[in-house]
Write a protein that holds these residues in place. Structure first.
Motif: not given
Length: 387
Positions: A333-346, A355-367
């Motif tokens: 998957p694309l990077w999960k946005p950091l504001h959605l990570q438990p580490l940075f919830q505050a 960025c939330a939409d990009l994460f929901t719909r995106g992937l990285c391919l072998p490159s």
């Protein structure tokens, strides 16, 4: 064919050339196996030449470079640092190392990098709250240049020093100027999955001689000038090994070829995946003046059709990832946005929808730059089965 029929096809594996071992053997023969030596100084000179920056300090990782870069910019406990949410966690972790707070900003939909409009909103609001940000971390995601004219102008307007995180962008340019050379300090990564590698490693670049001198001082345990071990401030063991720097010396001569190959891989995917109805190759248009190294080719699944027949199976990034795994193909998957990570919830966040939409719909391919046409077709055929 299923996974047992093929070797594993990785996302972005190391790709060594012919000369790395010459430098490594020389280091061993001459007993230069410490974090000092000719390979280290030579590697730093190679990076300076490739980026057009006056000074370079090779370090143990890109994360270490970000950490020291923030120290150079005066970041400390209680400060706030502006940072894109859509990035790898290593961009923001060093903010926490220093007892500071990340202030996250959404992406814009063209380059996926930090949105200048949201960035202005964040700066104005933090100042109104009496917390002017201490610095801005500017990331060039997947090698794509951010919207530099707007961002640099905004940073100058509010006197915000820039730490330019070009970890994924070695070899990328904007208006023919190499990325990593626009900020007060720039950062590169030479991790095993990057376009060039030293196995593990990074670098900090700057045009300020005093900042480079301080970086070397901090990276070698902050030893004061004395015949004994004298320390007046906290230091770090962050210097790159002379052996690993030898790998880097052999790799740096390959940069132009590696960028050319990654861009060819992107173009191949763009052309050969265009017929798939539920998928679009993302990051296709480069903004005016931009030249991306195309570190990773990324795809976006088209949004779900609201008029689709109820019960119709929805192809999701996880569906695609699992399908490619049956062919022994790594896909992430694309990077999960950091504001959605438990580490940075505050942490404060400005925007978030893009960025939330990009994460929901995106992937990285072998490159990887060692990929063959047969392997590219293997990825395309596996993707076709999903649609």
């Amino acid at each position: 064919m299923r996974s047992q029929d093929h070797d594993r096809l990785f996302l972005s594996p190391p790709h060594l050339g012919r000369h790395e071992m010459n430098y490594v053997h020389k280091a061993i023969e001459d007993n230069w196996v410490a974090p000092a030596g000719p390979n280290l100084t030579g590697f730093e000179a190679d990076i300076c030449e490739a980026t057009g920056v006056a000074h370079c300090v090779a370090l143990s990782s890109g994360t270490a470079a970000i950490h020291l870069g923030l120290i150079l910019l005066g970041v400390g406990p209680g400060d706030e640092v502006l940072c894109p949410s859509f990035t790898f966690v290593a961009t923001a972790n060093p903010i926490l190392y220093l007892g500071a707070t990340p202030v996250f900003v959404d992406s814009e939909p063209d380059t996926w990098n930090i949105c200048p409009e949201r960035l202005r909103e964040a700066v104005v609001d933090r100042i109104a709250k009496g917390k002017k940000p201490k610095a801005l971390i500017l990331v060039h995601l997947y090698g794509m240049p951010a919207r530099l004219p707007e961002i640099l102008a905004l940073a100058a307007e509010y006197e915000l020093p820039i730490l330019e995180d070009a970890a994924e962008a070695l070899g990328s340019r904007f208006n023919k100027q190499p990325l990593g050379s626009f900020g007060t300090v720039g950062v590169f990564s030479f991790n095993g999955n990057k376009i060039l590698t030293t196995s593990g490693g990074g670098a900090l670049v700057t045009n300020d001689a005093e900042l480079a001198k301080k970086t070397r001082f901090l990276a070698t345990q902050a030893k004061d000038e004395a015949p004994h071990y004298q320390h007046s401030q906290v230091g770090y063991n962050y210097r790159l090994s002379n052996i690993l720097a030898g790998i880097g010396r052999g790799q740096m001569g390959l940069l132009e070829d590696r960028v050319k190959k990654r861009r060819e891989i992107f173009s191949w995917y763009q052309e050969n995946l265009a017929r798939l109805p539920g998928l679009s190759v993302a990051l296709a248009p480069e903004p005016a003046g931009s030249c991306s190294n195309r570190w990773l080719t990324t795809i976006l699944l088209k949004p779900a059709d609201p008029d689709a027949t109820p019960g119709t199976a929805l192809v999701t990034p996880e569906t695609v990832r699992r399908q490619l795994e049956t062919h022994n193909i790594e896909c992430r998957p694309l990077w999960k946005p950091l504001h959605l990570q438990p580490l940075f919830q505050a942490a404060p966040m400005y925007g978030g929808e893009v960025c939330a939409d990009l994460f929901t719909r995106g992937l990285c391919l072998p490159s990887g730059t060692a990929m063959t046409d047969v392997e590219l077709r293997r990825v395309a055929e596996a993707l076709a089965e999903c649609f």
